[in-house]
Scaffold this active site. Sequence first.
Site, short mmCIF file in Angstrom:
data_model
loop_
_atom_site.label_atom_id
_atom_site.label_comp_id
_atom_site.label_asym_id
_atom_site.label_seq_id
_atom_site.Cartn_x
_atom_site.Cartn_y
_atom_site.Cartn_z
N LYS A 95 0.85 -1.18 0.00
CA LYS A 95 0.00 0.00 0.00
C LYS A 95 0.89 1.23 0.00
CE LYS A 95 -4.58 0.65 0.33
NZ LYS A 95 -5.62 -0.16 -0.31
N GLY A 195 -20.49 5.91 4.55
CA GLY A 195 -19.57 6.28 3.49
C GLY A 195 -20.19 5.94 2.15
N GLY A 197 -19.31 7.10 -0.95
CA GLY A 197 -18.45 7.47 -2.08
C GLY A 197 -18.57 6.45 -3.19
N VAL A 199 -17.42 3.26 -3.81
CA VAL A 199 -17.83 1.90 -3.47
C VAL A 199 -19.20 1.90 -2.79
CG1 VAL A 199 -17.28 -0.15 -2.12
CG2 VAL A 199 -15.46 1.07 -3.31
#
Length: 375
Positions: A95, A195, A197, A199
């Site tokens: 990452k 959330g 966004g 996805v």
Amino acid sequence: MSSFTLKEVQLSPKYQSPLELAERMQHEQVLYFFDEETGLKGFIGIHNTILGPALGGCRVWNYTSLDSAMVDVLRLSRGMTFKSSISGIDLGGGKSVIIHGDASRRDEKFWRKFAEIVDELGGRYITAEDVGTSTKEIAWMMPVTRFVSGKPPEHGGGGDPSPFTAYGVFLGIKAATKKIYGSESLENKKVVVQGIGHVGFYLAKRLLEDGAKVFAADINQEVLQNAVRHLNITPIDPEEVYAFDADIYAPCALGATINPTTIPQFKFKIIAGAANNQLEDENRDALLLKERGITYAPDFLINAGGVINCFQEVIGYDEKQAWQKTEKIYSQTLHILQISEEENISTHEAAMKIALERIEKAKLIRKENVGQASH
């Protein structure tokens, strides 16, 4: 190649230093980078490459310190190791995180500099999209390095991996619902998506199509209102999420939302979402959920659709195969839930056992091959 036995560690925010955390997590490499001209600053974490090159997205976030950025890259890269392993794909865990800085400076030159840093690793790390990055940035990086995934379709890539991530989470929710209620139908099930966004939006759309009632929260009001305009969701305040009376909680924002403060508030029967590192402390919080009778679909299992799509791109993109491989998340989730029940262990522990076993088998095969070559 790692020469040690990979093992599970007790993760806790109460660490003495990020370097000690890296040692406990057994990272192979952690790279700090800084470029004064562009303002580029951040970390690349390579956790484990037993199964293949470390792949993981690049996250841009407004970290409060270098320590917090490093801890995030450590946790995220480690999670990618287990995500790829349990998904049966030949990738390791990596990452990168970039400290937010001045958004106006994150132009093509900025991203080409980051691409230079990725390229210097010689393929040990392959970067892709994450929070704050998109196919646009990947396209900017492509002339500098081939070690990118999530390329735009016009460049032969799979594009935005969000729909695949959302599909895997959706299948994980369906599998957990099947286990708890005896039917995978989401008709009239109340789902809180935290959330909304990329996805979260795709997930909410699939949930609605399956008959669920979706309630969504997001700290970004613009993003939330966009979802309200385009989907039949009910917005709720972020402060309402944990105590909300719903059947399913789908965390799709940042991690560590499942902890001793939030768990006592939960009325949910199922937790299954796209966020990485949802458990603040893996073993502790997974057991707390088990004690409460809450079924947790491990994040690194069900949110693997995106990395599955990226892996397909690495080996030669075939969209149909990417969808087919993502579909296996459903049966694997049922399998993990069954192991948890039969062995009386948390679902997180059950998933980790499978992920670690595959890595250890691959390491033994490598050792055997090296031994044969030396003779």
